[in-house]
Design a protein around this motif. Structure first.
Motif, PDB file in Angstrom:
ATOM      1  N   SER A 170      -0.869 119.971   3.654  1.00 26.57           N
ATOM      2  CA  SER A 170      -0.387 119.879   2.267  1.00 26.57           C
ATOM      3  C   SER A 170      -1.336 120.612   1.315  1.00 26.57           C
ATOM      4  O   SER A 170      -0.890 121.242   0.355  1.00 26.57           O
ATOM      5  CB  SER A 170      -0.201 118.423   1.840  1.00 26.57           C
ATOM      6  OG  SER A 170      -1.436 117.752   1.803  1.00 26.57           O
ATOM      7  N   GLU A 171      -2.640 120.555   1.581  1.00 24.47           N
ATOM      8  CA  GLU A 171      -3.600 121.279   0.745  1.00 24.47           C
ATOM      9  C   GLU A 171      -3.434 122.792   0.907  1.00 24.47           C
ATOM     10  O   GLU A 171      -3.531 123.539  -0.062  1.00 24.47           O
ATOM     11  CB  GLU A 171      -5.029 120.865   1.102  1.00 24.47           C
ATOM     12  CG  GLU A 171      -5.379 119.456   0.670  1.00 24.47           C
ATOM     13  CD  GLU A 171      -6.728 118.993   1.178  1.00 24.47           C
ATOM     14  OE1 GLU A 171      -7.403 118.261   0.442  1.00 24.47           O
ATOM     15  OE2 GLU A 171      -7.108 119.370   2.313  1.00 24.47           O
ATOM     16  N   LYS A 172      -3.163 123.225   2.139  1.00 21.38           N
ATOM     17  CA  LYS A 172      -2.910 124.653   2.380  1.00 21.38           C
ATOM     18  C   LYS A 172      -1.665 125.097   1.639  1.00 21.38           C
ATOM     19  O   LYS A 172      -1.633 126.168   1.035  1.00 21.38           O
ATOM     20  CB  LYS A 172      -2.766 124.938   3.867  1.00 21.38           C
ATOM     21  CG  LYS A 172      -4.054 124.895   4.635  1.00 21.38           C
ATOM     22  CD  LYS A 172      -3.833 125.193   6.108  1.00 21.38           C
ATOM     23  CE  LYS A 172      -5.119 125.073   6.895  1.00 21.38           C
ATOM     24  NZ  LYS A 172      -4.920 125.332   8.318  1.00 21.38           N
TER      25      LYS A 172
ATOM     26  N   PHE B 238     -10.594 127.796   4.386  1.00 18.47           N
ATOM     27  CA  PHE B 238      -9.172 127.496   4.277  1.00 18.47           C
ATOM     28  C   PHE B 238      -8.714 126.685   5.489  1.00 18.47           C
ATOM     29  O   PHE B 238      -7.827 125.858   5.390  1.00 18.47           O
ATOM     30  CB  PHE B 238      -8.398 128.820   4.174  1.00 18.47           C
ATOM     31  CG  PHE B 238      -6.967 128.664   3.747  1.00 18.47           C
ATOM     32  CD1 PHE B 238      -6.649 128.341   2.440  1.00 18.47           C
ATOM     33  CD2 PHE B 238      -5.934 128.859   4.654  1.00 18.47           C
ATOM     34  CE1 PHE B 238      -5.323 128.212   2.032  1.00 18.47           C
ATOM     35  CE2 PHE B 238      -4.609 128.730   4.263  1.00 18.47           C
ATOM     36  CZ  PHE B 238      -4.308 128.404   2.944  1.00 18.47           C
TER      37      PHE B 238
ATOM     38  N   SER C   6     -10.229 124.280   6.980  1.00 19.28           N
ATOM     39  CA  SER C   6     -10.577 122.861   6.930  1.00 19.28           C
ATOM     40  C   SER C   6      -9.633 122.043   6.051  1.00 19.28           C
ATOM     41  O   SER C   6      -9.750 120.826   5.987  1.00 19.28           O
ATOM     42  CB  SER C   6     -12.010 122.689   6.433  1.00 19.28           C
ATOM     43  OG  SER C   6     -12.103 123.101   5.088  1.00 19.28           O
ATOM     44  N   LEU C   7      -8.686 122.704   5.401  1.00 17.61           N
ATOM     45  CA  LEU C   7      -7.736 122.001   4.537  1.00 17.61           C
ATOM     46  C   LEU C   7      -6.591 121.404   5.345  1.00 17.61           C
ATOM     47  O   LEU C   7      -6.205 121.926   6.390  1.00 17.61           O
ATOM     48  CB  LEU C   7      -7.158 122.970   3.502  1.00 17.61           C
ATOM     49  CG  LEU C   7      -8.138 123.617   2.526  1.00 17.61           C
ATOM     50  CD1 LEU C   7      -7.420 124.624   1.659  1.00 17.61           C
ATOM     51  CD2 LEU C   7      -8.827 122.582   1.675  1.00 17.61           C
ATOM     52  N   SER C   8      -6.033 120.323   4.809  1.00 17.08           N
ATOM     53  CA  SER C   8      -4.848 119.727   5.445  1.00 17.08           C
ATOM     54  C   SER C   8      -3.644 120.621   5.186  1.00 17.08           C
ATOM     55  O   SER C   8      -3.690 121.529   4.346  1.00 17.08           O
ATOM     56  CB  SER C   8      -4.596 118.333   4.880  1.00 17.08           C
ATOM     57  OG  SER C   8      -4.142 118.432   3.536  1.00 17.08           O
TER      58      SER C   8
ATOM     59  N   GLU D 277      -0.404 123.742  -1.054  1.00 19.43           N
ATOM     60  CA  GLU D 277      -0.728 123.763  -2.483  1.00 19.43           C
ATOM     61  C   GLU D 277      -1.542 125.000  -2.836  1.00 19.43           C
ATOM     62  O   GLU D 277      -1.307 125.639  -3.861  1.00 19.43           O
ATOM     63  CB  GLU D 277      -1.482 122.497  -2.876  1.00 19.43           C
ATOM     64  CG  GLU D 277      -0.619 121.255  -2.920  1.00 19.43           C
ATOM     65  CD  GLU D 277      -1.422 120.002  -3.251  1.00 19.43           C
ATOM     66  OE1 GLU D 277      -2.564 120.120  -3.758  1.00 19.43           O
ATOM     67  OE2 GLU D 277      -0.900 118.905  -3.003  1.00 19.43           O
ATOM     68  N   ALA D 278      -2.513 125.340  -2.004  1.00 17.54           N
ATOM     69  CA  ALA D 278      -3.354 126.509  -2.252  1.00 17.54           C
ATOM     70  C   ALA D 278      -2.523 127.788  -2.204  1.00 17.54           C
ATOM     71  O   ALA D 278      -2.689 128.685  -3.035  1.00 17.54           O
ATOM     72  CB  ALA D 278      -4.489 126.574  -1.237  1.00 17.54           C
ATOM     73  N   THR D 279      -1.618 127.870  -1.253  1.00 19.05           N
ATOM     74  CA  THR D 279      -0.744 129.042  -1.132  1.00 19.05           C
ATOM     75  C   THR D 279       0.157 129.158  -2.359  1.00 19.05           C
ATOM     76  O   THR D 279       0.340 130.255  -2.898  1.00 19.05           O
ATOM     77  CB  THR D 279       0.098 128.950   0.155  1.00 19.05           C
ATOM     78  OG1 THR D 279      -0.794 128.881   1.261  1.00 19.05           O
ATOM     79  CG2 THR D 279       1.005 130.143   0.313  1.00 19.05           C
TER      80      THR D 279
ATOM     81  N   MET E 217     -14.495 124.698  -1.750  1.00 15.35           N
ATOM     82  CA  MET E 217     -13.633 124.972  -0.629  1.00 15.35           C
ATOM     83  C   MET E 217     -14.317 126.021   0.243  1.00 15.35           C
ATOM     84  O   MET E 217     -14.265 127.197  -0.028  1.00 15.35           O
ATOM     85  CB  MET E 217     -12.278 125.464  -1.155  1.00 15.35           C
ATOM     86  CG  MET E 217     -11.244 125.538  -0.118  1.00 15.35           C
ATOM     87  SD  MET E 217      -9.523 125.670  -0.691  1.00 15.35           S
ATOM     88  CE  MET E 217      -9.558 126.607  -2.173  1.00 15.35           C
TER      89      MET E 217
END
Length: 97
Positions: free
Chosen positions: A10-12, A4, A6-8, A14-16, A1
């Motif tokens: 939903s990925e953001k 941060f 470049s994430l979609s 999930e990461a949060t 990664m």
């Protein structure tokens, strides 16, 4: 990664959420470590010889020990928080005290 950004969405999210869960687990681990410290310090201070039951003196000593330990921890935490809020150098202030 790499980034941060470049994430979609939903990925953001999930990461949060993962970061939040990690922070909670770290807090749990710190709490558990503090309990172990209370146990070690206060047991060594208050219990001369373990038996099947704690005598009233040891029980009172353990309770007072843990309460003072908590009071001291809260006072130190509060003091550090005050120093951080003032924006001053925390460690040089501690050395002056």
């Amino acid at each position: 990664m790499d980034s941060f950004d470049s994430l979609s969405a939903s990925e953001k999210a999930e990461a949060t959420e993962l970061q939040r869960m990690i922070a909670i687990e770290q807090q749990k681990a710190q709490f558990q470590a503090q309990v172990h410290t209370f146990t070690d310090v206060c047991w060594d201070k208050c219990v001369d010889s373990p038996g099947s039951r704690l005598d009233p003196r040891a029980e009172t000593c353990l309770q007072n020990c843990v309460e003072r330990f908590i009071d001291t921890t809260l006072m130190i935490t509060s003091r550090f928080s005050q120093m951080v809020q003032k924006g001053g150098p925390v460690f040089s202030e501690v050395l002056k005290s």
